[in-house]
Design an enzyme around this catalytic site. Structure first.
Site, PDB file in Angstrom:
ATOM      1  N   ARG A  31       0.815  -1.203   0.000  1.00  0.00           N
ATOM      2  CA  ARG A  31       0.000   0.000   0.000  1.00  0.00           C
ATOM      3  C   ARG A  31       0.856   1.263   0.000  1.00  0.00           C
ATOM      4  O   ARG A  31       0.327   2.364   0.055  1.00  0.00           O
ATOM      5  CB  ARG A  31      -0.837  -0.010   1.259  1.00  0.00           C
ATOM      6  CG  ARG A  31      -2.320   0.035   0.997  1.00  0.00           C
ATOM      7  CD  ARG A  31      -2.984  -0.121   2.350  1.00  0.00           C
ATOM      8  NE  ARG A  31      -4.333   0.223   2.306  1.00  0.00           N
ATOM      9  CZ  ARG A  31      -5.315  -0.674   2.350  1.00  0.00           C
ATOM     10  NH1 ARG A  31      -5.056  -1.960   2.379  1.00  0.00           N
ATOM     11  NH2 ARG A  31      -6.550  -0.276   2.357  1.00  0.00           N
ATOM     12  N   ARG A  87     -21.678  -0.118   2.402  1.00  0.00           N
ATOM     13  CA  ARG A  87     -21.289  -1.502   2.702  1.00  0.00           C
ATOM     14  C   ARG A  87     -21.766  -1.915   4.097  1.00  0.00           C
ATOM     15  O   ARG A  87     -21.715  -1.141   5.046  1.00  0.00           O
ATOM     16  CB  ARG A  87     -19.766  -1.648   2.624  1.00  0.00           C
ATOM     17  CG  ARG A  87     -19.301  -3.036   3.084  1.00  0.00           C
ATOM     18  CD  ARG A  87     -17.876  -3.327   2.747  1.00  0.00           C
ATOM     19  NE  ARG A  87     -16.960  -2.311   3.226  1.00  0.00           N
ATOM     20  CZ  ARG A  87     -15.675  -2.277   2.909  1.00  0.00           C
ATOM     21  NH1 ARG A  87     -15.171  -3.203   2.101  1.00  0.00           N
ATOM     22  NH2 ARG A  87     -14.896  -1.334   3.372  1.00  0.00           N
TER      23      ARG A  87
HETATM   24  P1  AP5 Z   1      -8.783  -2.947   4.058  1.00  0.00           P
HETATM   25  O1  AP5 Z   1      -9.731  -3.816   4.751  1.00  0.00           O
HETATM   26  O2  AP5 Z   1      -7.799  -3.548   3.110  1.00  0.00           O
HETATM   27  O3  AP5 Z   1      -9.607  -1.782   3.398  1.00  0.00           O
HETATM   28  P2  AP5 Z   1      -9.549  -1.137   1.913  1.00  0.00           P
HETATM   29  O4  AP5 Z   1      -8.363  -1.323   1.082  1.00  0.00           O
HETATM   30  O5  AP5 Z   1      -9.896   0.262   2.184  1.00  0.00           O
HETATM   31  O6  AP5 Z   1     -10.475  -2.008   1.161  1.00  0.00           O
HETATM   32  P3  AP5 Z   1     -11.911  -2.378   1.500  1.00  0.00           P
HETATM   33  O7  AP5 Z   1     -11.933  -3.651   2.278  1.00  0.00           O
HETATM   34  O8  AP5 Z   1     -12.641  -1.203   2.123  1.00  0.00           O
HETATM   35  O9  AP5 Z   1     -12.534  -2.531   0.067  1.00  0.00           O
HETATM   36  P4  AP5 Z   1     -12.222  -3.572  -1.073  1.00  0.00           P
HETATM   37  O10 AP5 Z   1     -11.412  -2.957  -2.166  1.00  0.00           O
HETATM   38  O11 AP5 Z   1     -11.733  -4.864  -0.498  1.00  0.00           O
HETATM   39  O12 AP5 Z   1     -13.692  -3.741  -1.643  1.00  0.00           O
HETATM   40  P5  AP5 Z   1     -14.816  -4.808  -1.289  1.00  0.00           P
HETATM   41  O13 AP5 Z   1     -14.638  -6.032  -2.098  1.00  0.00           O
HETATM   42  O14 AP5 Z   1     -14.976  -4.948   0.189  1.00  0.00           O
HETATM   43  O15 AP5 Z   1      -7.902  -2.122   5.130  1.00  0.00           O
HETATM   44  C1  AP5 Z   1      -8.507  -1.493   6.235  1.00  0.00           C
HETATM   45  C2  AP5 Z   1      -7.465  -0.690   6.998  1.00  0.00           C
HETATM   46  O16 AP5 Z   1      -6.409  -1.566   7.465  1.00  0.00           O
HETATM   47  C3  AP5 Z   1      -6.722   0.389   6.207  1.00  0.00           C
HETATM   48  O17 AP5 Z   1      -7.461   1.603   6.128  1.00  0.00           O
HETATM   49  C4  AP5 Z   1      -5.428   0.520   7.032  1.00  0.00           C
HETATM   50  O18 AP5 Z   1      -5.652   1.253   8.212  1.00  0.00           O
HETATM   51  C5  AP5 Z   1      -5.148  -0.936   7.419  1.00  0.00           C
HETATM   52  N1  AP5 Z   1      -4.299  -1.598   6.413  1.00  0.00           N
HETATM   53  C6  AP5 Z   1      -4.647  -2.630   5.594  1.00  0.00           C
HETATM   54  N2  AP5 Z   1      -3.618  -2.974   4.798  1.00  0.00           N
HETATM   55  C7  AP5 Z   1      -2.595  -2.135   5.113  1.00  0.00           C
HETATM   56  C8  AP5 Z   1      -1.280  -1.971   4.605  1.00  0.00           C
HETATM   57  N3  AP5 Z   1      -0.799  -2.746   3.607  1.00  0.00           N
HETATM   58  N4  AP5 Z   1      -0.508  -1.007   5.139  1.00  0.00           N
HETATM   59  C9  AP5 Z   1      -0.951  -0.234   6.146  1.00  0.00           C
HETATM   60  N5  AP5 Z   1      -2.199  -0.317   6.656  1.00  0.00           N
HETATM   61  C10 AP5 Z   1      -3.025  -1.258   6.133  1.00  0.00           C
HETATM   62  O19 AP5 Z   1     -16.098  -4.027  -1.883  1.00  0.00           O
HETATM   63  C11 AP5 Z   1     -16.547  -2.802  -1.325  1.00  0.00           C
HETATM   64  C12 AP5 Z   1     -18.088  -2.710  -1.464  1.00  0.00           C
HETATM   65  O20 AP5 Z   1     -18.432  -2.616  -2.838  1.00  0.00           O
HETATM   66  C13 AP5 Z   1     -18.845  -3.926  -0.911  1.00  0.00           C
HETATM   67  O21 AP5 Z   1     -20.038  -3.478  -0.352  1.00  0.00           O
HETATM   68  C14 AP5 Z   1     -19.101  -4.794  -2.160  1.00  0.00           C
HETATM   69  O22 AP5 Z   1     -20.274  -5.579  -2.008  1.00  0.00           O
HETATM   70  C15 AP5 Z   1     -19.258  -3.716  -3.243  1.00  0.00           C
HETATM   71  N6  AP5 Z   1     -18.746  -4.167  -4.534  1.00  0.00           N
HETATM   72  C16 AP5 Z   1     -17.601  -4.854  -4.784  1.00  0.00           C
HETATM   73  N7  AP5 Z   1     -17.444  -5.051  -6.113  1.00  0.00           N
HETATM   74  C17 AP5 Z   1     -18.511  -4.435  -6.713  1.00  0.00           C
HETATM   75  C18 AP5 Z   1     -18.900  -4.268  -8.068  1.00  0.00           C
HETATM   76  N8  AP5 Z   1     -18.168  -4.756  -9.077  1.00  0.00           N
HETATM   77  N9  AP5 Z   1     -20.039  -3.564  -8.309  1.00  0.00           N
HETATM   78  C19 AP5 Z   1     -20.799  -3.045  -7.285  1.00  0.00           C
HETATM   79  N10 AP5 Z   1     -20.475  -3.192  -5.974  1.00  0.00           N
HETATM   80  C20 AP5 Z   1     -19.332  -3.870  -5.700  1.00  0.00           C
END
Ligand code: AP5
Length: 220
Positions: free
Chosen positions: A90, A129
């Site tokens: 990241r 979500r």
């Molecule tokens: P993390 O859990 O990794 O959060 P994120 O990257 O912000 O990703 P999300 O889980 O929010 O979203 P996603 O891309 O996985 O999408 P999803 O499939 O869920 O990290 C959380 C925290 O941890 C960070 O903020 C940080 O503090 C820490 N952290 C983690 N990794 C780190 C690192 N490497 N370094 C430092 N800190 C770190 O989908 C989202 C929504 O959209 C869902 O509701 C889903 O149903 C919907 N959706 C998905 N695909 C579609 C589609 N094609 N069309 C319509 N809706 C869709």
């Protein structure tokens, strides 16, 4: 198969990593899920990480890199012959650390799959979500609602909103992504690993595009 999924918060990394792990029978490694696991079990790492997560900030690189190195070294990764990393790297230093970890094991990445979704859509996805605290299933109030309102289809638990999915924290996460994570696009483009896929289409179509982009469509 060793893959990285890159994309903004809410781009669908978790959704697609699950599908790709099933497709190739590889291990899904989500740093967000690992931190949430530590938080829920009250470990020292979890307590520390949670202070950053609730603010929408990144957990410091050294803590994250060590956690990932340990996870990649576990036997299921060797047995299943690969992984899909969701949420790591990241930052550019994390990208460099990943290269060093893999080089020390005489391994390398096969592809970095960048799921592109416009920012206004990311915001809508995150704020809407809902997640199951028991089995971790993922829903969305509009795009993927459960059969019974606020109740998990799989295990019947009451759905919750992640603390970092509240509107103000979402704004911070989007800014942090632009500032600290988006430079990885150029980092991986330079070494010829980046494949960009349109993430603003139905999830099954995104999965097909990712499989094709990873150059393994012939295996189907
Ligand atoms: P993390 O859990 O990794 O959060 P994120 O990257 O912000 O990703 P999300 O889980 O929010 O979203 P996603 O891309 O996985 O999408 P999803 O499939 O869920 O990290 C959380 C925290 O941890 C960070 O903020 C940080 O503090 C820490 N952290 C983690 N990794 C780190 C690192 N490497 N370094 C430092 N800190 C770190 O989908 C989202 C929504 O959209 C869902 O509701 C889903 O149903 C919907 N959706 C998905 N695909 C579609 C589609 N094609 N069309 C319509 N809706 C869709």
């Amino acid at each position: 198969m060793r893959l990285v999924l890159l994309g903004g918060p809410g781009a669908g990394k978790g959704t697609q990593a699950t599908a790709l792990a099933q497709h190739w029978h590889i291990v899904h490694i989500s740093t967000g899920d690992l931190f949430r696991y530590h938080r829920d079990h009250g470990t020292e790492l979890g307590v520390l990480a949670n202070q950053y997560m609730t603010q929408g900030q990144l957990v410091p690189d050294e803590l994250t890199e060590k956690m990932v190195e340990d996870r990649i070294g576990q036997s299921d990764v060797a047995v299943q012959g690969g992984f899909v990393l969701d949420g790591f790297p990241r930052t550019v230093p994390q990208g460099q650390a990943l290269s060093a970890i893999l080089a020390s094991q005489h391994q390398h990445l096969d592809a970095v799959l960048y799921i592109f979704v416009p920012e206004e859509i990311l915001e809508e996805r995150l704020v809407g979500r809902r997640v199951c605290p028991k089995c971790q299933a993922n829903y969305h109030v509009t795009f993927h609602s459960p059969r019974v309102a606020d109740t998990c289809d799989t295990c019947g638990a009451a759905l919750i909103q992640r603390e970092d999915d509240r509107p103000l924290t979402v704004q911070t996460r989007l800014r942090v992504y632009q500032e600290q994570t988006s430079p990885l696009i150029a980092f991986y483009e330079k070494v010829g690993l980046l494949r960009t896929v349109d993430g603003n289409q139905p999830p099954e179509r995104v999965t097909r595009a990712l499989v094709a982009a990873a150059g393994k469509v012939a295996d189907d």
